[in-house]
Design an enzyme around this catalytic site. Structure first.
Site, PDB file in Angstrom:
ATOM      1  N   SER A   1       0.860  -1.195   0.000  1.00 31.34           N
ATOM      2  CA  SER A   1       0.000   0.000   0.000  1.00 31.34           C
ATOM      3  C   SER A   1       0.885   1.230   0.000  1.00 31.34           C
ATOM      4  O   SER A   1       1.653   1.460   0.950  1.00 31.34           O
ATOM      5  CB  SER A   1      -0.882   0.025   1.250  1.00 31.34           C
TER       6      SER A   1
ATOM      7  N   HIS B   1      -1.064  -1.381  -4.340  1.00 28.38           N
ATOM      8  CA  HIS B   1      -2.344  -1.091  -3.674  1.00 28.38           C
ATOM      9  C   HIS B   1      -2.444   0.420  -3.463  1.00 28.38           C
ATOM     10  O   HIS B   1      -1.560   1.027  -2.851  1.00 28.38           O
ATOM     11  CB  HIS B   1      -2.414  -1.843  -2.354  1.00 28.38           C
TER      12      HIS B   1
ATOM     13  N   ASP C   1      -4.659   3.453  -2.069  1.00 29.54           N
ATOM     14  CA  ASP C   1      -5.739   3.770  -1.117  1.00 29.54           C
ATOM     15  C   ASP C   1      -6.291   5.177  -1.339  1.00 29.54           C
ATOM     16  O   ASP C   1      -5.581   6.166  -1.154  1.00 29.54           O
ATOM     17  CB  ASP C   1      -5.208   3.663   0.320  1.00 29.54           C
TER      18      ASP C   1
ATOM     19  N   MET D   1      -8.960   7.948  -0.153  1.00 24.00           N
ATOM     20  CA  MET D   1      -9.791   8.341   0.995  1.00 24.00           C
ATOM     21  C   MET D   1     -10.313   9.751   0.791  1.00 24.00           C
ATOM     22  O   MET D   1      -9.602  10.619   0.277  1.00 24.00           O
ATOM     23  CB  MET D   1      -8.979   8.285   2.285  1.00 24.00           C
TER      24      MET D   1
ATOM     25  N   HIS E   1      -8.234   0.903  -4.155  1.00 25.95           N
ATOM     26  CA  HIS E   1      -9.165   0.650  -3.054  1.00 25.95           C
ATOM     27  C   HIS E   1      -9.872   1.965  -2.736  1.00 25.95           C
ATOM     28  O   HIS E   1      -9.271   2.873  -2.156  1.00 25.95           O
ATOM     29  CB  HIS E   1      -8.356   0.126  -1.854  1.00 25.95           C
TER      30      HIS E   1
ATOM     31  N   MET F   1     -12.103   4.229  -0.743  1.00 26.25           N
ATOM     32  CA  MET F   1     -12.778   4.482   0.554  1.00 26.25           C
ATOM     33  C   MET F   1     -13.450   5.840   0.415  1.00 26.25           C
ATOM     34  O   MET F   1     -13.017   6.838   1.014  1.00 26.25           O
ATOM     35  CB  MET F   1     -11.748   4.450   1.686  1.00 26.25           C
TER      36      MET F   1
ATOM     37  N   MET G   1     -11.095  -6.179   5.260  1.00 26.70           N
ATOM     38  CA  MET G   1     -10.303  -5.244   6.071  1.00 26.70           C
ATOM     39  C   MET G   1      -9.995  -5.906   7.411  1.00 26.70           C
ATOM     40  O   MET G   1     -10.903  -6.387   8.102  1.00 26.70           O
ATOM     41  CB  MET G   1     -11.076  -3.953   6.322  1.00 26.70           C
TER      42      MET G   1
ATOM     43  N   ASP H   1      -6.342  -6.695   4.183  1.00 19.42           N
ATOM     44  CA  ASP H   1      -5.722  -5.357   4.206  1.00 19.42           C
ATOM     45  C   ASP H   1      -5.775  -4.775   5.618  1.00 19.42           C
ATOM     46  O   ASP H   1      -6.851  -4.547   6.163  1.00 19.42           O
ATOM     47  CB  ASP H   1      -6.520  -4.461   3.232  1.00 19.42           C
TER      48      ASP H   1
HETATM   49  C1  DX5 Z   1      -6.321   1.387   5.532  1.00 17.19           C
HETATM   50  C2  DX5 Z   1      -5.802   1.068   4.138  1.00 17.19           C
HETATM   51  C3  DX5 Z   1      -4.667   0.111   4.112  1.00 17.19           C
HETATM   52  C4  DX5 Z   1      -3.434   0.594   4.816  1.00 17.19           C
HETATM   53  C5  DX5 Z   1      -2.650  -0.590   5.242  1.00 17.19           C
HETATM   54  O1  DX5 Z   1      -7.502   2.071   5.446  1.00 17.19           O
HETATM   55  O2  DX5 Z   1      -6.838   0.518   3.342  1.00 17.19           O
HETATM   56  O3  DX5 Z   1      -4.352  -0.279   2.775  1.00 17.19           O
HETATM   57  O4  DX5 Z   1      -2.635   1.438   4.058  1.00 17.19           O
HETATM   58  O5  DX5 Z   1      -1.571  -0.151   5.973  1.00 17.19           O
HETATM   59  P1  DX5 Z   1      -0.828  -1.058   7.054  1.00 17.19           P
HETATM   60  O6  DX5 Z   1      -0.278  -2.242   6.317  1.00 17.19           O
HETATM   61  O7  DX5 Z   1       0.209  -0.144   7.579  1.00 17.19           O
HETATM   62  O8  DX5 Z   1      -1.857  -1.464   8.070  1.00 17.19           O
HETATM   63 ZN    ZN Z   2      -6.376  -0.444   1.326  1.00 18.61          ZN
END
Ligand code: DX5
Ligand code: ZN
Length: 234
Positions: free
Chosen positions: A13, A38, A40, A42, A71, A73, A142, A184
């Site tokens: 990620s 990956h 992310d 947000m 991903h 969110m 998750m 994840d």
């Molecule tokens: C959290 C993200 C993850 C996050 C994982 O909301 O979706 O992808 O970056 O990070 P680690 O591996 O540090 O938990």
């Molecule tokens: Zn993620």
């Protein structure tokens, strides 16, 4: 590498990468053996944090050959799907609670030419899968509440992985398409094997990869070797 090793895939990620050197960071994890990047996304609405959008996806796309796994969110979901597809996303996953019409959003992802997936928060029931299994390429569980990197792994995820694996295997036994089972959040070299034994095949790791010390001066190869050693002979 034995046959079972080939199915396992680490998806770093980039949330925990150095954003000032993102091109170099993604090239370095690809060289170390990453199977996906990956990505992310947000929105400070569905989750209490704000990250990156399609422009950043487009910027890193030429730096790697491996698939970019976006991903989302965000809520609403639909208006961003086309933009990420154009920016070079290969997979687009979203949370079922974040869209009014799950089947329609999945279809939008497919129509945009991407692989589609649903993401389940720790308390989100897997039953959302039941009537859309035929449209899904990835199930993402998750193992933390979404929003931040570096959180502690929630142990109950292991049982949920087992249940999701049963659903996927039953679907495939009925003639359904293959579906990746991704986990994840909080994944480290000391819990990845338990997740693999429970049935996961794709492991997102942010802080464990990008926070790892560069022991041999070759970027992320040391931590990748540790991950792969933990998966050997399962
Ligand atoms: C959290 C993200 C993850 C996050 C994982 O909301 O979706 O992808 O970056 O990070 P680690 O591996 O540090 O938990
Ligand atoms: Zn993620």
């Amino acid at each position: 590498m034995n046959k079972s090793m080939q199915k396992y895939c680490i998806a770093p990620s980039i949330l925990s990468a150095d954003f000032a050197r993102l091109g170099e960071e993604v090239r370095s994890v690809e060289a170390a053996g990453a199977g996906f990047i990956h990505f992310d996304v947000m929105d400070n609405h569905y989750v209490p944090n704000l990250t990156i959008g399609p422009l950043v996806c487009k910027a890193i796309r030429p730096h790697v050959k491996i698939p970019i796994d976006v991903h989302l969110m965000v809520s609403p979901v639909d208006s961003l799907i086309g933009d990420f597809a154009k920016a070079g996303a290969d997979y687009i996953t979203f949370h079922p609670e974040a869209t009014q019409h799950i089947d329609r959003s999945l279809q939008l992802v497919k129509d945009a030419g991407c692989k589609a997936g649903l993401v389940f928060n720790p308390a989100t029931p897997l039953e959302y899968l039941d009537w859309v299994m035929g449209k899904i390429d990835m199930v993402l569980l998750m193992s933390v509440n979404p929003g931040f990197g570096g959180q502690a792994f929630i142990p109950g995820t292991i049982e949920k992985v087992r249940v999701a694996r049963q659903k996927i295997d039953a679907h495939i036994a009925r003639g359904g398409q293959p579906i990746r089972l991704q986990v994840d959040g909080g994944i480290k070299t000391d819990n990845i094997a338990a997740l693999a034994v429970a049935g996961a095949d794709t492991f997102v790791a942010g802080s464990a990869v990008f926070g790892a010390p560069d022991a041999d001066g070759k970027g992320y190869t040391t931590v990748f070797k540790k991950f792969m050693d933990s998966l050997r002979d399962l």
